[in-house]
Design a protein around this motif. Sequence first.
Motif, short mmCIF file in Angstrom:
data_model
loop_
_atom_site.label_atom_id
_atom_site.label_comp_id
_atom_site.label_asym_id
_atom_site.label_seq_id
_atom_site.Cartn_x
_atom_site.Cartn_y
_atom_site.Cartn_z
N LEU A 192 3.32 13.69 -0.85
CA LEU A 192 2.70 12.47 -1.38
C LEU A 192 2.63 11.35 -0.34
O LEU A 192 2.01 10.32 -0.59
CB LEU A 192 3.50 11.97 -2.60
CG LEU A 192 3.70 12.97 -3.74
CD1 LEU A 192 4.52 12.33 -4.85
CD2 LEU A 192 2.36 13.46 -4.28
N LEU A 193 3.28 11.56 0.80
CA LEU A 193 3.37 10.51 1.81
C LEU A 193 2.36 10.73 2.93
O LEU A 193 2.07 11.86 3.31
CB LEU A 193 4.78 10.49 2.40
CG LEU A 193 5.93 10.23 1.42
CD1 LEU A 193 7.27 10.35 2.13
CD2 LEU A 193 5.79 8.86 0.76
N SER A 194 1.85 9.61 3.44
CA SER A 194 0.92 9.67 4.57
C SER A 194 0.86 8.29 5.22
O SER A 194 1.51 7.34 4.76
CB SER A 194 -0.47 10.09 4.12
OG SER A 194 -1.10 9.04 3.39
N GLU A 195 0.05 8.16 6.24
CA GLU A 195 -0.13 6.86 6.89
C GLU A 195 -0.84 5.86 5.98
O GLU A 195 -0.81 4.66 6.23
CB GLU A 195 -0.89 7.03 8.21
CG GLU A 195 -0.08 7.77 9.27
CD GLU A 195 -0.74 7.73 10.63
OE1 GLU A 195 -1.87 7.20 10.71
OE2 GLU A 195 -0.12 8.21 11.60
N ARG A 196 -1.49 6.37 4.92
CA ARG A 196 -2.15 5.48 3.97
C ARG A 196 -1.19 4.93 2.93
O ARG A 196 -1.52 4.00 2.20
CB ARG A 196 -3.30 6.22 3.27
CG ARG A 196 -4.47 6.56 4.19
CD ARG A 196 -5.56 7.29 3.41
NE ARG A 196 -6.06 6.51 2.30
CZ ARG A 196 -6.93 6.96 1.40
NH1 ARG A 196 -7.35 8.22 1.48
NH2 ARG A 196 -7.35 6.19 0.41
N THR A 197 0.01 5.49 2.86
CA THR A 197 0.99 5.03 1.88
C THR A 197 1.47 3.63 2.27
O THR A 197 2.01 3.42 3.35
CB THR A 197 2.19 5.99 1.82
OG1 THR A 197 1.73 7.32 1.60
CG2 THR A 197 3.14 5.57 0.70
N LYS A 198 1.29 2.67 1.37
CA LYS A 198 1.69 1.29 1.64
C LYS A 198 2.92 0.87 0.83
O LYS A 198 3.51 -0.16 1.12
CB LYS A 198 0.53 0.35 1.32
CG LYS A 198 -0.66 0.54 2.25
CD LYS A 198 -0.30 0.29 3.72
CE LYS A 198 -1.46 0.55 4.66
NZ LYS A 198 -2.60 -0.36 4.42
N LEU A 199 3.28 1.66 -0.16
CA LEU A 199 4.45 1.33 -0.97
C LEU A 199 5.07 2.59 -1.53
O LEU A 199 4.36 3.46 -2.05
CB LEU A 199 4.05 0.41 -2.14
CG LEU A 199 5.16 0.13 -3.17
CD1 LEU A 199 6.23 -0.79 -2.58
CD2 LEU A 199 4.58 -0.48 -4.44
N VAL A 200 6.38 2.68 -1.42
CA VAL A 200 7.16 3.71 -2.12
C VAL A 200 8.15 2.95 -2.99
O VAL A 200 9.03 2.24 -2.49
CB VAL A 200 7.89 4.65 -1.16
CG1 VAL A 200 8.76 5.64 -1.94
CG2 VAL A 200 6.89 5.41 -0.28
N GLN A 201 8.00 3.07 -4.31
CA GLN A 201 8.81 2.34 -5.27
C GLN A 201 9.76 3.31 -5.98
O GLN A 201 9.31 4.28 -6.59
CB GLN A 201 7.91 1.64 -6.29
CG GLN A 201 8.60 1.24 -7.58
CD GLN A 201 9.74 0.28 -7.37
OE1 GLN A 201 9.69 -0.57 -6.50
NE2 GLN A 201 10.79 0.42 -8.18
#
Length: 376
Positions: free
Chosen positions: A143-152
Motif C-alpha cells: 500500500l506504500l509508495s512515493e505517492r503516499t503522503k499520510l500513514v495514519q
Amino acid sequence: MLTDSSRAADFPSLNGIHYLNTAAESIPPVCVNEAVNEYMQHKSLGMRGRDFHFPRVEACREITAKHLGLATNEVSFCSCSSEAYNLLASALDLTPNDEVVVTDLDFPAGATPWLTAPEHARPVSHLWKNNHGALNLVDLASLLSERTKLVQVSLVSFYNGHRIAYAKLRDMVRLLAPNAVLAVDVTQALGRVVLDCQDADILISSTHKWTLGIHGGGIIGIPKKSAARLTTKAGGWYHISNAFDADRFESARVKSGALSFSVGMPSFAALYALNASLRYLDQIGVATIAAHADPLVARVHAGLKELGITTLCPAQPDNPSGIVAFTHENTAAINEALLAGNIHVMHQVGRIRIAIHGYNTAADVDKLLATLRSAL
C-alpha cells in the motif's frame, strides 16, 4: 491508585463497583475534581481570571510534553482529537494525486477526514486491513509508495486493543513511503502504556480516557523536524503571531507546527483537569501502572480462553495494552449480567470491550470472569 488505601482516597466513586471501561470514559481522581473547581473559582474573577488561566495552560503543556517525550514548544492543545485531525488535513492540503493509508482498527476521527474532502481535493485512500485482529506489516508494504503522503495508525486500537509494532512500522514507512507523514493516535495509550512512538511526525490524543482528564481537550505533539510541514492553514487568532498587530488584516502569520493547532481560546477547564491528571499519573509512573495492570490483562485473556471465548485480538505479552475485546451471540444478555454485578464494560453492536487501568484490581478481574462463567 495502586493500593486499596490510595484507590479509596483518590477514586471514592469506585466504591462498590468494578469499573472496566476506561477505554470509553475514565474515572478522574479527586485532584481533577479539585482542579476543575479551581478553574471555576478563577473563572468567577472575570477578566482577572486569565491571570491564572494562561499560566495553567503552560503548566499543562510542560507536563504533557514530558509524557509525550517532546519539548514543551512541540506540544499544543485543541478541543478534541477530531478537530486535531481536521486541522492536520488543512496542513497536508492533499490532492487526488496523493495517497493516504488508514487501518480498519482505527477510530473514525483519524480515518474519515480524508474521505470527506471535496472531490477535487480528495486523496486516494488505502485501507490496511487487520488479519485475525492484528495489523501485519506484510499487508502494509504493497500500500506504500512515493505517492503516499499520510500513514495514519493508532498505537493501540480502540476496537480490540491491538498494539501496533511501532518501530517496525516506522522503518517500513520511512523506507517505502519517504514522502509520508506518520500520524499516530495515542488516545488509547497515553497514561496507560509507555510510549515508544515519540519520533512519529504527529501524535494526537483525547483527554478523557487513560489520561484521567475530562472532555473538551485534544493533545497535539509535533516534533521540530516536522513542524514546517505540519502547520495548519486554518483561520483563528490564538495560533497567529500577528493577530492584533497593525497588519492583521493584510496577512496572517501562523505559528509553526503544534502551536498552529491551537486556533482559538484554550479549553481552560479541560487543561486545568489535564494538568492535574497527568501530574497525578507522573507521580505514580506510567511504567509502574503498566507493571500493575498488564498482568491483570493477561489474566483476562487466560480466563476468557478457559471459557472458550476467542478475543478479537490475541494476547500480546511482549507488546501489551489495556484493552481486551470479544464478540458473542449473547452479548446483550452477558452485559445485563455484568451490570447486575456492578461490572462496567463497553457493550456495543455485539462486542464486549474490557479496559484495565491502574485503579483496577485482581478482585475486578475475578468478579468479571466469575460473572461471565455464570452468564454463559
